[in-house]
Design an enzyme around this catalytic site. Structure first.
Site, short mmCIF file in Angstrom:
data_model
loop_
_atom_site.label_atom_id
_atom_site.label_comp_id
_atom_site.label_asym_id
_atom_site.label_seq_id
_atom_site.Cartn_x
_atom_site.Cartn_y
_atom_site.Cartn_z
N GLU A 287 0.83 -1.22 0.00
CA GLU A 287 0.00 0.00 0.00
C GLU A 287 0.86 1.26 0.00
O GLU A 287 0.71 2.12 0.87
CB GLU A 287 -0.89 0.02 1.26
CG GLU A 287 -1.77 -1.21 1.46
CD GLU A 287 -2.43 -1.24 2.84
OE1 GLU A 287 -2.13 -0.37 3.69
OE2 GLU A 287 -3.26 -2.15 3.07
N PRO A 288 1.76 1.41 -0.95
CA PRO A 288 2.65 2.59 -0.92
C PRO A 288 1.95 3.86 -1.36
O PRO A 288 1.14 3.85 -2.28
CB PRO A 288 3.75 2.21 -1.91
CG PRO A 288 3.08 1.30 -2.89
CD PRO A 288 2.02 0.55 -2.12
N GLY A 289 2.25 4.94 -0.69
CA GLY A 289 1.74 6.25 -1.10
C GLY A 289 2.89 7.19 -1.36
O GLY A 289 3.26 7.47 -2.51
N ARG A 326 2.15 20.00 5.88
CA ARG A 326 3.13 19.14 6.55
C ARG A 326 4.07 19.89 7.49
O ARG A 326 4.32 19.42 8.59
CB ARG A 326 3.91 18.30 5.54
CG ARG A 326 3.01 17.37 4.69
CD ARG A 326 3.82 16.42 3.83
NE ARG A 326 4.57 15.48 4.64
CZ ARG A 326 5.86 15.53 4.88
NH1 ARG A 326 6.60 16.48 4.34
NH2 ARG A 326 6.45 14.65 5.65
N TYR A 330 3.62 18.48 11.15
CA TYR A 330 4.66 17.56 11.65
C TYR A 330 6.03 18.21 11.76
O TYR A 330 7.02 17.50 11.90
CB TYR A 330 4.87 16.37 10.70
CG TYR A 330 3.69 15.71 10.09
CD1 TYR A 330 2.77 15.00 10.87
CD2 TYR A 330 3.51 15.70 8.71
CE1 TYR A 330 1.71 14.33 10.28
CE2 TYR A 330 2.45 15.03 8.12
CZ TYR A 330 1.56 14.35 8.90
OH TYR A 330 0.53 13.69 8.31
N CYS A 356 -3.33 33.72 9.01
CA CYS A 356 -3.20 34.33 10.34
C CYS A 356 -3.00 33.29 11.42
O CYS A 356 -3.88 33.05 12.26
CB CYS A 356 -4.44 35.17 10.62
SG CYS A 356 -4.65 36.42 9.37
N TYR A 384 0.78 14.03 0.31
CA TYR A 384 0.25 14.72 1.49
C TYR A 384 0.43 16.23 1.37
O TYR A 384 0.62 16.93 2.36
CB TYR A 384 0.89 14.16 2.78
CG TYR A 384 0.76 12.66 2.86
CD1 TYR A 384 -0.48 12.08 3.04
CD2 TYR A 384 1.86 11.82 2.69
CE1 TYR A 384 -0.63 10.69 3.06
CE2 TYR A 384 1.72 10.43 2.72
CZ TYR A 384 0.47 9.89 2.90
OH TYR A 384 0.32 8.52 2.91
#
Ligand code: PLP
Length: 428
Positions: A287-289, A326, A330, A356, A384
């Protein structure tokens, strides 16, 4: 930087097309993808799978739709033979709208609704990856009401540490994903006795941006051990799905080569099969993304203002956290490159957006020679990126362009402000 992005005469190109010209023609912020890079990344999986294909071992690479779900991207991967890993009914409808085969779809996620399960059964998807006992009951019930058999796999939590960012680590005990390893056997036994359930597989997904495959191979061993236990109970599985999670180079990370990882994995499975289940055939699924879409795309943005507050320099750009979440989510690091190189002394900038929020930044402390109006490329933004974009601050999402064989194609046009509030209404 991959070979798909390179400077020619001090201007950054994608597969030979000038990114500066794309920014002028389509405006910014703009996501730009390379079809060539996308296909090459997919084939790293598909080609190794083919090498190990036999009458006893087959495989399916299911691209993780949530990493980048643009129809053009799904369509290209579908033509390459990909299956799809989805996490919502909406993603299933995307796969179908992209002209791809729903029977190659696996459905992951902890919160599938009865409607989503019904939609998936109607389209005869390959398999549900079940994440709880309660979900098993619901799937059986919906299947019963529809007079169907639901093929299912259990997402088992192998409790291995993928050694990645805690937000993208999913295979540890304390996590919401999967069913505990110790409870798997009981779930399988219950499933095997249900009239509308067809138990076909086992799966896991331990995390994302993994640079080393050792945790994945450790997880595989745990799954194989369960498959053996199940077969002693008379439950024979048809496939093992090891999930996605292989990382990419954002900065100077050196992720394991996909062909090396798959070779180790297939070899292990083949040895196990010959030793323990010589007459049985088994399917392997992936299931690679990120490892397919991540380094196939970048985000172009234009510098609006340069600003200095006390001793900090800011480059305020027209992309923001709503376009690429991202970094704020993260603290992810993306390489920032000027699309046109300038000569001169570099200054350290924080690259920030107009939203803002103090968390609205794309990169910090980057040494750049830039001026207002310059175009910057935020690299490795194919996964992502757009998929997580929002309309916060009533900002239309970025347009998307895909480059194929010397031509650029608009694969998603920019949203207009009117479209952003078209679904809303004032009180009568
Ligand atoms: C997100 C996700 C993937 C893809 O992960 P990558 O790190 O992008 O390869 C695969 N499977 C499941 C269940 C996921 O949630």
């Amino acid at each position: 930087m991959t070979q798909h992005f390179s400077y020619q005469d001090d201007t950054l190109n994608i597969d030979g097309i000038s990114l500066k010209e794309l920014a002028i023609e389509y405006g910014t912020p703009l996501y730009v993808y390379s079809k060539k890079a996308l296909v090459e990344n997919f084939r790293q999986y598909a080609d190794t799978c083919k090498r190990f294909e036999s009458d006893k071992i087959h495989s399916l690479v299911c691209y993780s739709v949530k990493s980048n779900s643009n129809l053009a991207i799904l369509n290209i991967l579908g033509q390459e033979g990909a299956g799809f890993d989805i996490v919502s009914g909406g993603e299933l409808q995307r796969v179908i709208a992209a002209g791809c085969d729903p029977r190659k779809v696996i459905f992951s996620g902890v919160g599938k609704t009865a409607n989503e399960i019904g939609l998936a059964l109607k389209h005869d998807i390959h398999c549900f990856n079940i994440e709880s006992f309660a979900e098993l009951h619901r799937i059986n019930q919906v299947a019963q009401e529809m007079g169907k058999q639901a093929r299912v796999s259990f997402r088992v939590n192998p409790n291995v540490d993928p050694k990645t960012h805690p937000y993208i680590s999913t295979g540890l005990k304390e996590n919401k994903f999967g069913i505990p390893y110790e409870e798997a056997l009981a779930c399988y036994k219950a499933a095997a006795s249900m009239t509308n359930i067809d138990v076909t597989g086992i799966d896991c997904h331990i995390g994302s941006q993994l640079l080393d495959d050792a945790p994945l191979l450790e997880a595989l061993d745990k799954l194989l051990h369960l498959v053996d236990q199940l077969s002693e109970e008379g439950i024979t599985l048809k496939h093992i799905d090891i999930g996605g999670g292989i990382g990419i180079t954002y900065d100077d990370e050196k992720p394991v080569a996909i062909s090396d990882y798959l070779t180790r994995l297939f070899t292990r499975v083949e040895n196990w099969r010959k030793q323990k289940h010589p007459d049985q055939s088994i399917g392997l699924m992936f299931e690679p993304g990120r490892s397919i879409s991540g380094n196939a795309g970048l985000l172009l943005t234009q510098v609006q203002y340069l600003k200095t507050n006390s001793d900090k320099n800011f480059a305020i750009v027209d992309a923001a956290m709503n376009d690429l979440m991202r970094p704020s989510l993260y603290e992810a690091w993306h390489k920032v490159l000027p699309v046109s190189n300038r000569k001169g002394e570099a200054t350290s900038y924080d690259i920030v957006g107009p939203v803002c929020e103090s968390g609205d930044w794309l990169a910090k402390q980057r040494e750049l020679v830039i001026q207002a109006d310059d175009i910057l490329a935020i690299m490795s933004a194919g996964a992502y990126g757009m998929a997580m974009a929002s309309n916060y601050n009533t900002r239309g999402r970025a347009a998307e362009v895909l480059v194929d064989n010397g031509n650029a194609y608009l694969i998603r046009r920019r949203e207009t402000p009117e479209e952003l509030f078209a679904l809303e209404s004032v009180l009568p």
